[in-house]
Design a protein around this motif. Structure first.
Motif, PDB file in Angstrom:
ATOM      1  N   TRP B  85      36.278  93.399  22.771  1.00 26.49           N
ATOM      2  CA  TRP B  85      36.142  93.103  21.345  1.00 26.49           C
ATOM      3  C   TRP B  85      35.656  91.666  21.144  1.00 26.49           C
ATOM      4  CZ3 TRP B  85      39.481  90.439  17.620  1.00 26.49           C
ATOM      5  CH2 TRP B  85      39.175  90.786  16.294  1.00 26.49           C
ATOM      6  N   LYS B  89      31.774  91.332  19.841  1.00 25.86           N
ATOM      7  CA  LYS B  89      31.664  91.139  18.392  1.00 25.86           C
ATOM      8  C   LYS B  89      31.544  89.676  17.969  1.00 25.86           C
ATOM      9  CE  LYS B  89      32.772  95.588  17.725  1.00 25.86           C
ATOM     10  NZ  LYS B  89      32.230  96.651  16.912  1.00 25.86           N
ATOM     11  N   MET B 165      30.454  98.575  22.594  1.00 25.77           N
ATOM     12  CA  MET B 165      30.759  97.809  21.395  1.00 25.77           C
ATOM     13  C   MET B 165      29.607  96.884  21.014  1.00 25.77           C
ATOM     14  SD  MET B 165      34.753  97.027  22.111  1.00 25.77           S
ATOM     15  CE  MET B 165      35.553  96.743  20.567  1.00 25.77           C
ATOM     16  N   THR B 166      28.877  96.377  22.031  1.00 24.31           N
ATOM     17  CA  THR B 166      27.717  95.542  21.729  1.00 24.31           C
ATOM     18  C   THR B 166      26.668  96.373  20.993  1.00 24.31           C
ATOM     19  OG1 THR B 166      28.183  94.438  23.803  1.00 24.31           O
ATOM     20  CG2 THR B 166      26.118  93.876  22.741  1.00 24.31           C
ATOM     21  N   ARG B 170      28.460  94.783  14.547  1.00 22.89           N
ATOM     22  CA  ARG B 170      29.655  94.456  13.770  1.00 22.89           C
ATOM     23  C   ARG B 170      29.501  94.780  12.295  1.00 22.89           C
ATOM     24  NH1 ARG B 170      29.655  88.029  14.782  1.00 22.89           N
ATOM     25  NH2 ARG B 170      30.515  87.912  12.687  1.00 22.89           N
ATOM     26  N   GLU B 173      32.517  96.738  10.787  1.00 26.15           N
ATOM     27  CA  GLU B 173      33.700  95.901  10.617  1.00 26.15           C
ATOM     28  C   GLU B 173      33.519  94.948   9.440  1.00 26.15           C
ATOM     29  OE1 GLU B 173      32.616  96.687  13.627  1.00 26.15           O
ATOM     30  OE2 GLU B 173      34.342  97.163  14.897  1.00 26.15           O
ATOM     31  N   GLU B 174      32.295  94.391   9.312  1.00 27.47           N
ATOM     32  CA  GLU B 174      32.028  93.468   8.204  1.00 27.47           C
ATOM     33  C   GLU B 174      32.163  94.188   6.867  1.00 27.47           C
ATOM     34  OE1 GLU B 174      28.241  91.956   9.296  1.00 27.47           O
ATOM     35  OE2 GLU B 174      29.087  90.326  10.493  1.00 27.47           O
ATOM     36  N   THR B 191      37.137 100.187  14.241  1.00 23.98           N
ATOM     37  CA  THR B 191      36.763  99.884  15.626  1.00 23.98           C
ATOM     38  C   THR B 191      37.267 100.965  16.585  1.00 23.98           C
ATOM     39  OG1 THR B 191      37.023  97.576  15.014  1.00 23.98           O
ATOM     40  CG2 THR B 191      36.743  98.056  17.345  1.00 23.98           C
TER      41      THR B 191
END
Lengths: 312, 282
Positions: B85, B89, B165-166, B170, B173-174, B191
């Motif tokens: 994470w 992120k 995750m890359t 993000r 999440e934003e 996530t």
């Protein structure tokens, strides 16, 4: 995830309950490689005897490995109550490096603190195709010798000393000639395992090599386990008197409060009952009467002591 | 009819030959040894193999292995998620260093990773005397075995999650944060659902290695029978004790655990194929 945590918790509980139900006294015997079967038998006998005498249950846990590696583990904190190793040098190292027992430890029990002895013999394939009878036969062209690494294995160090003793005691023998013979011998070794049992497996299971230089007890046990139709034991005319010593680790037993039972355990190894178990597992007993009763298991041969070779 | 071949396609004979080679390599180096393990275990009958597994020392080894994995895997899952994470992120100084650090256990010999703990916690090590005075056992006991296992299996979850995750970026999440979700809500509702398949795969790999690790655990175990021998170590003990049926029975059980893990993973993937495809589109 929650399930895994519940499982972990259940396992911890199960483990601690198991520990709570366990015996009144526990001993840890850190030993060398080939004594697995021996101490299994001795521990059962001692536990029964201790229970009858004191009413206490004693459980003796075992750890086995190459003698040098085991000594190293004890020095690094493997919490042994007693050590039963292949040679005095390894217990000396524990005394010097970890100060767990006094330097005069070998004087505290009879017979140099060695309740049983052994020697180094040859294990060959059935019919002895290469006619290997004595030490000089090992360095004949084309012969492959299997023996463990003398840097890690106690048995291998005794084998090294046995070869040295043979060469030294020949007419006109001297340290230079002995060194040359041992060097020639190791040129015939294709694999150096770390412990005696590893070498036995290499020779017996994997079928590598023409002759295995091995503890007498280990060779006899391999013969018993594999049946006599594949291998035979050859006794050279002379070999080494191997003395695998035992000792209580004072600092550890005092911390555990197990000194009494640990000392009784080692003294038990000298009793007639224990000596018979040792003889049955192919270790040469110290007790003359037991030795006489089992004379057929142990063919006579000249056994040089370390003092014979190095003059004390 | 004339046979037509696209320029990018190999000759059919070559293709058959390559396939056959691949299949025989798999059969020879994977299937055959695995089959040998099971046949050796059952050589003297099913009953003998079961009896060997019921031996108290064997049961203790199974218990220790499961307990070790049950502690090490959840911890590594948590570390892995946190590490991935942070790396995927955020942008921060030393990010490359952290990535390298996570990979470190892969490049260190397992025996050396075991020795590290002996040198730190051993009687002659940095904390040896104080630990002994406090009567705390780390190496040659459960904590050492768990520590060595955690170290060796550390990268599995993080390595699986970082690329995933890359890729996902993000934005989601934003969006969640801008709509007023707290940090924890964002993690639990956005996530975690996005990474759950990658996480599962990492956890399964981590678990398989945790149960099968030999080298590192061997160094810190002390090899006390019935106490500090894990299943892989117990296999070696039994083999050297001339108890071949027992050795192969325990090895079979280990192999079975691995196979069950793989089957479970395939079943889940098959069952949730649509959903997996959806998360990968992100």
């Amino acid at each position: 995830m929650r399930k895994i945590q519940a499982l972990a918790f259940a396992a911890v509980v199960a483990l601690s309950v198991g520990a709570a139900n366990a015996a009144d006294v526990k001993l840890l015997n850190v030993s060398y490689d080939p004594t697995r079967e021996l101490y299994k038998d001795l521990n059962t006998a001692f536990a029964a005897q201790w229970k009858a005498k004191t009413g206490e249950n004693v459980i003796i846990n075992q750890s086995h490995g190459g003698s040098g590696a085991q000594a190293r583990a004890v020095i690094d904190g493997l919490d042994a109550d007693v050590v039963t190793l292949a040679l005095a040098y390894d217990i000396d190292a524990i005394s010097q490096k970890a100060k767990l027992l006094p330097v005069n430890w070998q004087k505290r029990l009879p017979e140099n603190a060695t309740p049983y002895t052994s020697t180094i013999v040859f294990l060959v394939r059935k019919g002895n195709p290469w006619k290997i009878k004595d030490w000089p036969d090992l360095v004949k062209p084309g012969i492959q010798v299997i023996t463990p690494n003398p840097k890690t294995s106690g048995g291998a160090r005794w084998a090294y000393l046995a070869a040295w003793a043979y060469a030294l005691k020949q007419p006109g023998g001297n340290p230079e000639k002995a060194k040359a013979f041992v060097a020639a011998l190791y040129h015939h070794v294709p694999v150096l395992d770390t412990g005696a049992r590893g070498s036995t497996t290499t020779f017996v299971q994997r079928g590598i090599g023409d002759v295995l230089l091995d503890w007498e007890n280990e060779a006899q046990l391999a013969l018993k386990e594999q049946g006599g139709d594949k291998f035979e034991v050859v006794y050279p005319k002379a070999s080494i008197l191997a003395e695998p010593p035992v000792a209580v680790l004072d600092k550890n037993v005092d911390r555990h409060g197990t000194r009494k039972v640990a000392e009784a355990y080692l003294q038990f190894l000298y009793t007639k009952q224990a000596q018979e178990i040792e003889a049955k597992d192919f270790y040469r007993p110290r007790d003359p009467e037991v030795a006489k009763a089992f004379a057929r298991s142990f063919p006579p041969l000249t056994l040089y002591t370390i003092d014979d070779i190095f003059g004390g | 009819m004339k046979f037509r071949r696209y320029p990018t396609q190999d000759h059919p004979l070559l293709r058959i030959l390559l396939s056959l080679t691949a299949i025989s390599v798999v059969a020879l180096f994977l299937v055959l040894p695995l089959a040998t393990v099971f046949t050796e275990a059952l050589r003297k009958g099913f009953g003998m193999a079961i009896d060997a597994l019921k031996d108290p020392d064997a049961l203790a080894a199974v218990r220790l292995t499961l307990l070790t994995a049950a502690i090490a895997v959840p911890l590594n899952a948590a570390f892995g998620i946190a590490g991935a994470w942070a790396i995927a992120k955020f942008v921060f100084k030393g990010k490359q260093f952290l990535t390298t650090l996570i990979d470190l256990p892969f490049s260190i010999l397992p025996v050396v990773s075991g020795l590290i703990y002996v040198l730190i916690f051993g009687l002659q090590g940095w904390f040896g005397d104080s630990l002994r005075d406090a009567n705390i056992k780390i190496i040659f006991a459960l904590p050492g075995i768990v520590l060595a296992t955690i170290f060796v299996t550390f990268p599995f979850v993080a390595r699986e999650l970082i690329p995933l995750m890359t890729d996902q970026g993000r934005e989601e999440e934003e969006a969640a944060t801008s709509l007023g979700a707290s940090g924890w809500q964002t993690f639990a509702r956005v996530t975690l659902p996005n990474i759950k398949w990658g996480l599962l795969y990492g956890v399964l790999l981590c678990n398989a290695r945790a149960m099968g690790e030999f080298g590192a655990v061997s160094v810190v175990s002390g090899h006390i029978r019935g106490l500090t021998n894990t299943m892989p170590l117990h296999v070696e003990v039994l083999y050297n004790d001339y108890q071949f049926v027992g050795a192969f029975a325990v090895a079979s059980l280990l192999a079975l655990l691995a196979i069950v893990t793989l089957v479970l993973k395939s079943l889940l993937e098959w069952h949730f194929a649509d959903e997996i495809a959806a998360t990968h589109r992100h």
